[in-house]
Design a protein around this motif. Structure first.
Motif, PDB file in Angstrom:
ATOM      1  N   GLY A  87     -65.539 -83.081 -14.276  1.00 26.36           N
ATOM      2  CA  GLY A  87     -64.498 -83.631 -15.143  1.00 26.36           C
ATOM      3  C   GLY A  87     -63.148 -83.491 -14.476  1.00 26.36           C
ATOM      4  O   GLY A  87     -62.856 -82.487 -13.851  1.00 26.36           O
ATOM      5  N   CYS A  88     -62.327 -84.515 -14.585  1.00 29.49           N
ATOM      6  CA  CYS A  88     -61.049 -84.521 -13.878  1.00 29.49           C
ATOM      7  C   CYS A  88     -59.908 -84.003 -14.756  1.00 29.49           C
ATOM      8  O   CYS A  88     -60.083 -83.800 -15.947  1.00 29.49           O
ATOM      9  N   ARG A  89     -58.746 -83.820 -14.132  1.00 30.35           N
ATOM     10  CA  ARG A  89     -57.538 -83.356 -14.814  1.00 30.35           C
ATOM     11  C   ARG A  89     -56.349 -84.228 -14.454  1.00 30.35           C
ATOM     12  O   ARG A  89     -55.231 -83.754 -14.380  1.00 30.35           O
ATOM     13  N   CYS A  90     -56.586 -85.503 -14.202  1.00 32.38           N
ATOM     14  CA  CYS A  90     -55.529 -86.416 -13.748  1.00 32.38           C
ATOM     15  C   CYS A  90     -54.409 -86.507 -14.779  1.00 32.38           C
ATOM     16  O   CYS A  90     -54.664 -86.505 -15.979  1.00 32.38           O
ATOM     17  N   ARG A  91     -53.162 -86.610 -14.282  1.00 34.12           N
ATOM     18  CA  ARG A  91     -52.021 -86.704 -15.181  1.00 34.12           C
ATOM     19  C   ARG A  91     -51.256 -87.999 -15.026  1.00 34.12           C
ATOM     20  O   ARG A  91     -50.920 -88.633 -16.007  1.00 34.12           O
ATOM     21  N   ARG A  92     -50.968 -88.403 -13.799  1.00 34.25           N
ATOM     22  CA  ARG A  92     -50.150 -89.603 -13.606  1.00 34.25           C
ATOM     23  C   ARG A  92     -50.907 -90.790 -13.038  1.00 34.25           C
ATOM     24  O   ARG A  92     -50.447 -91.909 -13.119  1.00 34.25           O
ATOM     25  N   SER A  93     -52.067 -90.564 -12.455  1.00 33.13           N
ATOM     26  CA  SER A  93     -52.780 -91.653 -11.786  1.00 33.13           C
ATOM     27  C   SER A  93     -53.579 -92.519 -12.746  1.00 33.13           C
ATOM     28  O   SER A  93     -54.136 -93.531 -12.349  1.00 33.13           O
ATOM     29  N   LYS A  94     -53.672 -92.104 -14.004  1.00 33.34           N
ATOM     30  CA  LYS A  94     -54.458 -92.806 -15.026  1.00 33.34           C
ATOM     31  C   LYS A  94     -55.917 -92.954 -14.596  1.00 33.34           C
ATOM     32  O   LYS A  94     -56.600 -93.881 -14.995  1.00 33.34           O
ATOM     33  N   CYS A  95     -56.385 -92.047 -13.743  1.00 29.53           N
ATOM     34  CA  CYS A  95     -57.769 -92.006 -13.259  1.00 29.53           C
ATOM     35  C   CYS A  95     -58.151 -93.298 -12.544  1.00 29.53           C
ATOM     36  O   CYS A  95     -59.271 -93.777 -12.657  1.00 29.53           O
ATOM     37  N   ALA A 108     -67.290 -93.337 -15.286  1.00 27.94           N
ATOM     38  CA  ALA A 108     -66.268 -93.316 -16.324  1.00 27.94           C
ATOM     39  C   ALA A 108     -65.943 -91.861 -16.620  1.00 27.94           C
ATOM     40  O   ALA A 108     -66.798 -90.982 -16.500  1.00 27.94           O
ATOM     41  N   CYS A 109     -64.717 -91.597 -17.002  1.00 32.74           N
ATOM     42  CA  CYS A 109     -64.352 -90.247 -17.423  1.00 32.74           C
ATOM     43  C   CYS A 109     -65.121 -89.909 -18.693  1.00 32.74           C
ATOM     44  O   CYS A 109     -65.448 -90.787 -19.489  1.00 32.74           O
ATOM     45  N   THR A 110     -65.407 -88.635 -18.877  1.00 35.41           N
ATOM     46  CA  THR A 110     -66.184 -88.185 -20.031  1.00 35.41           C
ATOM     47  C   THR A 110     -65.377 -87.182 -20.843  1.00 35.41           C
ATOM     48  O   THR A 110     -64.231 -86.880 -20.510  1.00 35.41           O
ATOM     49  N   THR A 111     -65.983 -86.633 -21.845  1.00 37.59           N
ATOM     50  CA  THR A 111     -65.312 -85.628 -22.658  1.00 37.59           C
ATOM     51  C   THR A 111     -65.151 -84.307 -21.916  1.00 37.59           C
ATOM     52  O   THR A 111     -64.451 -83.436 -22.397  1.00 37.59           O
ATOM     53  N   GLU A 119     -57.324 -94.564 -17.885  1.00 35.15           N
ATOM     54  CA  GLU A 119     -57.732 -95.966 -17.911  1.00 35.15           C
ATOM     55  C   GLU A 119     -59.120 -96.103 -17.291  1.00 35.15           C
ATOM     56  O   GLU A 119     -59.473 -97.147 -16.768  1.00 35.15           O
ATOM     57  N   ASN A 120     -59.894 -95.018 -17.366  1.00 36.15           N
ATOM     58  CA  ASN A 120     -61.235 -95.006 -16.799  1.00 36.15           C
ATOM     59  C   ASN A 120     -62.269 -94.602 -17.850  1.00 36.15           C
ATOM     60  O   ASN A 120     -63.230 -93.914 -17.559  1.00 36.15           O
ATOM     61  N   GLY A 121     -62.037 -94.981 -19.088  1.00 38.38           N
ATOM     62  CA  GLY A 121     -63.052 -94.798 -20.122  1.00 38.38           C
ATOM     63  C   GLY A 121     -62.923 -93.596 -21.025  1.00 38.38           C
ATOM     64  O   GLY A 121     -63.725 -93.423 -21.929  1.00 38.38           O
TER      65      GLY A 121
END
Length: 158
Positions: A87-95, A108-111, A119-121
């Protein structure tokens, strides 16, 4: 063990911390509970899901034995290697950049993710999901296309 019979007695935590026995066991608070300003009641799902994500990010073994237990996902990358996605922790890149571990693996990003403005789900209001879904990238300029831009430092000149 299971939640005690009389329910929880949380004060200032809004029943969104691991020491709330109901929250910890993935059970919604009920009339037997004596909690104050409860957000584990089914009416505050956005806050509840956010709390679950943050707890699982810092404590991978949290919620063990419940449906909320975080699960590492093993995927095969386009180059053929096997990668574990937590699981990611992106802040500004919108994934939307390759350094996002989900986007980079074509998922896709998950819970499990704690990303911001995804912007990746990853939708905070979506129900908890157990599996990731593959993202298809449009190579002709749609969402997920890659354009090279002049980077900072060292790339231009004579």
């Amino acid at each position: 063990g299971a939640p005690r019979e009389g329910g929880c007695r949380c004060g200032r935590t809004k029943c969104l911390k691991q020491y709330c026995q109901c929250f910890r066991h993935d059970v919604r608070c009920n009339p037997e509970c004596s909690c104050e300003d409860c957000h584990n009641d089914g009416n505050h799902e956005k806050e509840r899901i956010s709390a679950i994500r943050h707890i699982r990010r810092s404590n991978p073994t949290a919620f063990q034995g419940t449906a909320l237990q975080a699960v590492d996902i093993k995927v095969q990358t386009p180059r053929g290697s096997v990668k574990t996605v937590r699981g990611c922790r992106c802040r500004r890149s919108k994934c939307q950049k390759k350094y996002c571990e989900c986007f980079g693996a074509g998922l896709a990003c998950t819970t499990n993710c704690v990303c911001t403005d995804c912007e990746n789900g990853n939708s905070m209001s979506s129900p908890l999901v157990e599996e990731s879904h593959l993202i298809k990238h449009d190579p002709k300029g749609g969402k997920g296309s890659h354009h090279k831009k002049a980077g900072k430092g060292g790339g231009g000149g004579t």
